[in-house]
Design an enzyme around this catalytic site. Structure first.
Site, short mmCIF file in Angstrom:
data_model
loop_
_atom_site.label_atom_id
_atom_site.label_comp_id
_atom_site.label_asym_id
_atom_site.label_seq_id
_atom_site.Cartn_x
_atom_site.Cartn_y
_atom_site.Cartn_z
N GLU A 84 -4.59 10.63 32.03
CA GLU A 84 -4.44 9.37 31.57
C GLU A 84 -5.86 9.07 30.99
OE1 GLU A 84 -0.89 6.66 33.28
OE2 GLU A 84 -2.63 6.49 34.54
N GLU A 104 -1.17 6.72 28.21
CA GLU A 104 -0.65 6.08 29.31
C GLU A 104 0.41 6.96 29.99
OE1 GLU A 104 -0.23 3.44 32.41
OE2 GLU A 104 -2.00 3.54 31.22
#
Length: 891
Positions: free
Chosen positions: A207, A212
């Site tokens: 990430e 995400e």
């Protein structure tokens, strides 16, 4: 705005905004016993009412305690936290104070203002909000943007959008391409290109700011996505774009997907598209494109069998702000608490006021949310100077003002002096401002039966509005409405940022001079002592806001800028404007060029409407020229006609007449002055208003103007403070006026020109004056077109420019030539001759009388009668605010 679901309503009549929110449980222990739903509902009512009052000038929240405590209790920690969140400060007392009386509790709310923040802070949001609904990426987190950050974020977005290639004329398709290029450089791009994955496969990157990882919820997948998208998609769009992977474990980076039994591929894409389409977007640029994104549903296999799906949403960086929903912010409108739309909220947040030239000086360093910018011409009186001149606070005693009006009132009404003196005994320092009608002063209709009003601004007291009525029945609540309007205007127009309420006291004075106080009006509760004016500094600050309320008018700049801007009358203009219309039915106002005669005419017509309770169709404005007629007609405050039309028609409904630019009237169609007098004096014993504005210096003909002889133009007032022109133009005007005085045309009475001796000229405004000799009119037109292109390239608008010829026939003759010259070179995006024709004004000098522009070109000013040449030249030059070019034929 839209009325909020809880439908909070403003109580009336009170001299303040009072919102009754009903029953609320108070006290920490009591609130902890409530069910969560009830606690949140009560908190929402308090929060929405508080936010609405903060954004609407302040006021009072009135609630009934639902708990049974016999003694006062605290609000409760959750209520206090919600109020702190509103003001983003731990100091609740700066905006909120509470008082409990029996079962009732009152929360006093001060108006929001950007001066809440330190002077050295560049972050000063214009409006109060519980939440902005804006998100951004920070590392691997999504963070909400609070009001302070939002102010800077929106300003940056607006600046970048306005300077983007879209607004510079590049094809809008180039902008998404740039976003694609940025995203394609990210490690996630390679994964985004794939069509299948193995269950448990590990992604080769972690990430980051631009990626995400989220797992699918095992239950309620639709609800989970609906909550996920409004947070993460706007955050990526606002922060350079990125990839949202749904179906990946964020710790192990393993692809888990969602079992095909639990989700339908097509419905998943449809759900995402619908959720993103609902995200509010406010465009600062001209593209009006939606949020750019691409959804990819990728197959996930387990042991060579289709297990489920991985969902990836690629979000492109967006030019303008993207919201998850409308911001949580409220205002009072039409006696209801309404939630702001996203567009309204953004407009208020970024409303820092127009950037005006150095010719103007801002009167407000801080403004409450509903307060418009207020400017004065440079070198004119500032609000501080006007306050010291009109409403000075005397040291150590109480002063009645205006003294002449007080003497007049006390001599007319027996017992008034004793009543006022008795009421003033408790006060040792301050000022008591008398008016025959404070309602009219505040642009409300006059109430019949009011002897006078008096506004007290005194130390150790909140402002008090006294109303003295005749014995006959008068609506006492009218005085409360006047006080309410005064309080609202002091904050939302005058920019007052302190704690403020306006109390009312109403008395009825009988013919036997008996004074009887009336009940039934006023506040529902006594305000805290912090609402009293503590010292001279606070009194003067409030009086400076009062100056803006009384002397402000809608600036002519408002139409040019596309937003509401206020200017201030000069003290000289205000003294004429504040005359008692009942005792000044007829008045001649002589004004030097640029002294604001037309502004005064407009203000007087508004005052006539309120003083005599008449509609716009009862007031007639008469001028000589059609452009000025059209300008006034668009204000919708009266009927507006030219003199020729006035002489042709009967005007049976007209009661009041305002004549403007009367020096240029003629008698060729009859005696206009006698007709105007006969109309305004039709009602025996109740004559209407006839005010005549003129300037003999700007006389543009030699025939009879129909005015009475100068010696009988009485009563007469003079406007000698010239406020329009930059220094070089003002100096030129003075020279031309001296020439006129030495050799005036025969139809101008010499005594009328002596007012020049009293002239005062606003100084300190830079500008240009150039007189250019040309070979012929065609060369003049070419030079003017070139100079117009120069001004347009440097940020001026076509509406800023007027090109004036000597005759209307010359306008028609050279108009096409001028437009042809303007089209020779590209000026920004304005290439269409029809656009130029409708915005750069081409007219004759005479027809433009009474109007003004920032830039004026005068093309070969000449007249058939040499005696009035200098008068025409003066009329031409006085039209220019800042830049004046006079082109003449070379000998």
């Amino acid at each position: 705005m839209k009325t909020d679901d809880c439908s909070l309503v403003v109580e009336s009549p009170y001299p303040d905004l009072v919102i009754n929110i009903g029953a609320v449980t108070l006290g920490e222990g009591n609130r902890n016993k409530l069910q969560k739903t009830q606690r949140e509902q009560e908190k929402a009512k308090v929060t929405q009412a508080a936010c609405a009052l903060l954004n609407s000038g302040g006021g009072v929240i009135w609630l009934e305690m639902a708990n049974e405590d016999e003694h006062p209790v605290e609000l409760g920690l959750d209520l206090e936290q919600s109020l702190r969140a509103l003001i983003q400060s731990s100091d609740l007392h700066a905006f909120f104070e509470t008082k409990q009386q029996g079962r009732c509790c009152y929360i006093f709310v001060k108006s929001w203002s950007s001066d809440t923040f330190p002077e050295d802070s560049s972050v000063k949001p214009r409006i109060c909000s519980l939440g902005t609904s804006l998100y951004r990426r920070s590392g691997t987190s999504v963070l909400p943007i609070d009001s302070r950050e939002a102010f800077t974020f929106l300003k940056t977005k607006k600046r970048d959008a306005e300077n983007s290639p879209i607004n510079e004329g590049s094809p809008s398709s180039e902008i998404p391409k740039a976003g694609h290029q940025i995203l394609e450089s990210r490690p996630a791009h390679q994964v985004f290109q794939r069509d299948r994955f193995e269950y448990g496969e590990v992604l080769p990157f972690p990430e980051s700011q631009f990626t995400e990882f989220k797992q699918f919820s095992t239950k309620h997948i639709q609800g989970y996505l609906k909550s996920l998208i409004p947070e993460y998609v706007p955050a990526f769009a606002n922060s350079g774009g990125g990839y949202l992977f749904i179906g990946v474990d964020d710790k192990s980076k393993k692809i888990l997907g969602c079992a095909k039994e639990n989700v339908d591929r097509d419905s998943l894409e449809s759900l995402i598209a619908k959720a993103i389409s609902k995200l509010p977007v406010v465009h600062f640029c001209s593209s009006q494109t939606p949020v750019g994104y691409e959804t990819k549903i990728i197959d996930v296999f387990h042991r060579e069998k289709l297990y489920g799906y991985l969902c990836v949403i690629r979000v492109e960086p967006f030019c303008c702000p993207v919201f998850s929903k409308a911001p949580s912010s409220w205002m009072v409108k039409d006696e209801h608490v309404c939630s702001l739309t996203t567009e309204e909220w953004v407009d208020m947040m970024v409303d820092t006021g127009p950037e005006l030239t150095e010719a103007f000086e801002s009167q407000l360093s801080h403004r409450p949310p509903s307060c418009r910018p207020v400017y004065s011409k440079k070198s004119l009186e500032h609000k501080v100077d006007l306050q010291q001149r009109l409403f000075p606070v005397p040291p150590g005693h109480l002063q009645y003002t205006p003294e002449s009006l007080w003497k007049e009132l006390s001599s007319e009404h027996e017992g008034l002096e004793e009543l006022i003196n008795e009421q003033m005994r408790p006060f040792s320092q301050g000022i008591l401002i008398f008016s025959r009608s404070w309602a009219v002063d505040l642009n409300l209709q006059e109430q019949q039966g009011v002897i006078c009003d008096a506004l007290l601004i005194a130390q150790n007291s909140s402002p008090i509005l006294y109303s003295v009525l005749r014995e006959q029945d008068v609506d006492g609540q009218f005085c409360t409405r006047t006080a309410f309007t005064l309080k609202q205007k002091l904050v939302n127009m005058g920019g007052y940022t302190g704690k403020l309420c306006v109390m009312t006291k109403v008395f009825r004075l009988s013919p036997e001079s008996h004074a009887e106080p009336l009940s039934g009006s006023g506040s529902p509760v006594d305000y805290p002592t912090s609402y009293n004016l503590a010292d001279t500094q606070q009194m003067e600050a409030l009086l400076q806001s009062l100056v803006i309320v009384l002397l402000s008018f809608r600036s002519f700049l408002s139409d040019q800028l596309g937003c509401e801007v206020l200017n201030l009358l000069t003290a000289q203009q205000y003294e004429i404007f504040s005359k008692n219309l009942h005792k000044n039915r007829e008045l001649f106002v002589h004004g030097l060029p640029g002294s604001g005669k037309t502004i005064m005419a407009m203000k007087i017509m508004e005052k006539i409407r309120n003083t005599f309770h008449c509609e716009a169709n009862k007031i007639l404005y008469v001028c000589e020229n059609q452009p000025l007629r059209d300008f006034i007609s668009n204000k919708r405050i009266c009927q507006a006609v030219t003199r020729k039309t006035f002489m042709k028609n009967n005007f049976k409904e007209i009661q009041h007449i305002i004549i403007d630019e009367a020096q240029n009237f003629r008698t060729e169609d009859g005696d206009w002055y006698e007709k105007a007098k006969s109309i305004t004096q039709r009602e025996k014993g109740h004559p209407g208003i006839l005010w005549i504005f003129l300037d003999y210096f700007q006389t543009s003909h030699l025939v009879d103007n129909g005015l009475p002889h100068f010696s009988v133009q009485y009563p007469r007032e003079e406007l000698t403070r010239v406020v329009r022109n930059a220094d070089p133009i003002a100096n030129y005007l003075q020279k031309v006026m001296q020439v006129i005085i030495k050799n005036p045309p025969f139809n101008i009475p010499p005594g009328s020109l002596e007012m020049l001796r009293e002239a005062q000229w606003a100084q300190g405004v830079r500008g240009n004056l150039k007189i250019v000799a040309c070979l012929d009119l065609e060369q003049m037109v070419v030079q003017v077109a070139e100079k117009c292109r120069f001004f347009l390239r440097n940020g001026y608008s076509p509406k800023d420019i007027a090109v004036l010829f000597s005759k209307a026939s010359e306008v028609e003759k050279y108009k096409d030539k001028f437009l042809k010259e303007m089209k020779k070179k590209k000026v920004s995006e304005i290439n269409d001759a029809s656009i130029l024709a409708s915005h750069i004004l081409l007219d004759s000098i005479r027809r433009f009388s009474g109007l003004e522009r920032i830039i004026v070109f005068g093309i070969n000013p000449r007249v058939a009668e040499p005696a009035i040449f200098n008068n025409l030249l003066l009329c031409l030059a006085s039209r220019a605010q800042k830049h004046l070019y006079i082109l003449t034929l070379s000998n």
